[in-house]
Motif scaffolding. Structure first.
Motif, PDB file in Angstrom:
ATOM      1  N   PRO A   1      11.780 -44.098 114.461  1.00  0.00           N
ATOM      2  CA  PRO A   1      11.408 -45.283 115.233  1.00  0.00           C
ATOM      3  C   PRO A   1      10.710 -44.873 116.522  1.00  0.00           C
ATOM      4  N   ALA A   2       9.961 -45.781 117.095  1.00  0.00           N
ATOM      5  CA  ALA A   2       9.299 -45.496 118.360  1.00  0.00           C
ATOM      6  C   ALA A   2      10.343 -45.189 119.427  1.00  0.00           C
ATOM      7  N   GLY A   3      10.020 -44.257 120.314  1.00  0.00           N
ATOM      8  CA  GLY A   3      10.961 -43.928 121.382  1.00  0.00           C
ATOM      9  C   GLY A   3      10.670 -42.567 121.987  1.00  0.00           C
ATOM     10  N   GLU A   4      11.549 -42.151 122.892  1.00  0.00           N
ATOM     11  CA  GLU A   4      11.436 -40.859 123.555  1.00  0.00           C
ATOM     12  C   GLU A   4      12.425 -39.880 122.926  1.00  0.00           C
ATOM     13  N   TYR A   5      11.967 -38.665 122.698  1.00  0.00           N
ATOM     14  CA  TYR A   5      12.763 -37.664 121.997  1.00  0.00           C
ATOM     15  C   TYR A   5      12.710 -36.321 122.721  1.00  0.00           C
ATOM     16  N   VAL A   6      13.631 -35.438 122.316  1.00  0.00           N
ATOM     17  CA  VAL A   6      13.641 -34.067 122.810  1.00  0.00           C
ATOM     18  C   VAL A   6      13.562 -33.134 121.609  1.00  0.00           C
ATOM     19  N   LEU A   7      12.594 -32.235 121.623  1.00  0.00           N
ATOM     20  CA  LEU A   7      12.472 -31.201 120.592  1.00  0.00           C
ATOM     21  C   LEU A   7      13.187 -29.953 121.088  1.00  0.00           C
TER      22      LEU A   7
END
Length: 291
Positions: free
Chosen positions: A251-257
């Protein structure tokens, strides 16, 4: 008549609001080990991207409009002195119509060598055709290259997979790979894969190693996507670390790799993180144009 007037008023207000907005600047920075043993310090890559949306476009000819932004980049020491400073003028591609919904960004990339230490990377952008409009962005910068254990470099987010190249050396090539960065780690409409590049230093030779990488929402404890791949350390030079993850099910959003280097016992030898944002409803051209 009143409805038409109100509609025109709303459109005019939206246009004036957009015109009054200051230009937008994205800063990305990555640190790598300096392979020149004579020069102390690390290699720092600065990638500055100016959005074309908030810039003022001037007529340059029949159906020809172009904007220009002045970008000043500084690396500031803790005592306030400048370790590096440069001002460049960036010009997005020419538009035939200023009402175009898509106004491409423009990027500038610089590769410098800095001694180990703590710095602040500062970028200031000004619209050349609109006085009084400027914005400043600061990022912390730590250069540390003296580790003797297996260590991962910064993780660079890519708009497309890194590819081998025989072209002449330039700021877009590292370790023989051509890298197309995605500004601000932003993946948008049409982006189906997350790609990244990093380098492994002091790799233990002859030992089986695995790279595990995963994506989680900011503050989340569950993997939204993950993958693993074996890696063979190169002796006497950096080992490229490449990876790819599917974005289409997120889903759309902010993530951390998070990228982890693990040994045969699954112990973490080194890890690095990078932030990214995914919005399949938005549009941002991949690989901003160089000046």
């Amino acid at each position: 008549m009143m409805r038409t007037f109100l509609t025109l008023l709303l459109i005019l207000t939206a246009l004036l609001t957009q015109a009054a907005a200051p230009p937008q600047l994205l800063l990305d920075v990555a640190c790598f080990r300096n392979e020149d043993q004579v020069v102390k310090g690390g290699v720092v890559e600065i990638y500055a991207t100016v959005s074309g949306q908030a810039l003022t476009y001037m007529r340059r000819g029949p159906k020809m409009f172009q904007a220009a932004a002045t970008v000043t980049l500084e690396v500031i020491r803790p005592d306030g002195s400048a370790a590096y400073q440069e001002t460049v003028t960036l010009k997005p591609p020419v538009l035939r119509d200023t009402t175009a919904a898509i106004k491409n960004p423009i990027s500038f990339q610089k590769r410098i060598v800095l001694p180990d230490g703590t710095y602040t990377l500062r970028g200031q952008v000004r619209d050349q055709y609109r006085a009084g409009t400027a914005s400043i962005t600061d990022l912390p910068l730590i250069v540390k290259t003296t580790a003797t254990k297996p260590t991962l470099s910064s993780v660079v987010m890519l708009a497309k997979p890194a590819s081998r190249t025989v072209a002449e050396a330039n700021n877009f090539i590292r370790n023989g790979y051509s890298l197309t960065r995605t500004p601000g780690g932003f993946y948008s409409r049409g982006a189906e894969k997350l790609n990244f590049y990093a380098e492994l230093y002091n790799a233990p030779i002859g030992q089986p190693l695995t790279v595990r990488y995963r994506v989680r929402t900011v503050g989340g404890a569950k993997d939204a996507a993950s993958a693993t791949s074996p890696i063979t350390g190169l002796e006497g030079r950096p080992t490229p670390v490449l990876g790819q993850l599917d974005l289409t099910k997120l889903p759309a959003g902010e993530y951390v790799l998070t990228v982890e280097l693990r040994n045969a016992k699954s112990q973490v030898l080194s890890s690095q993180t990078a932030k990214l944002r995914y919005n399949p409803a938005d549009y941002a051209p991949a690989g901003a144009v160089m000046p």
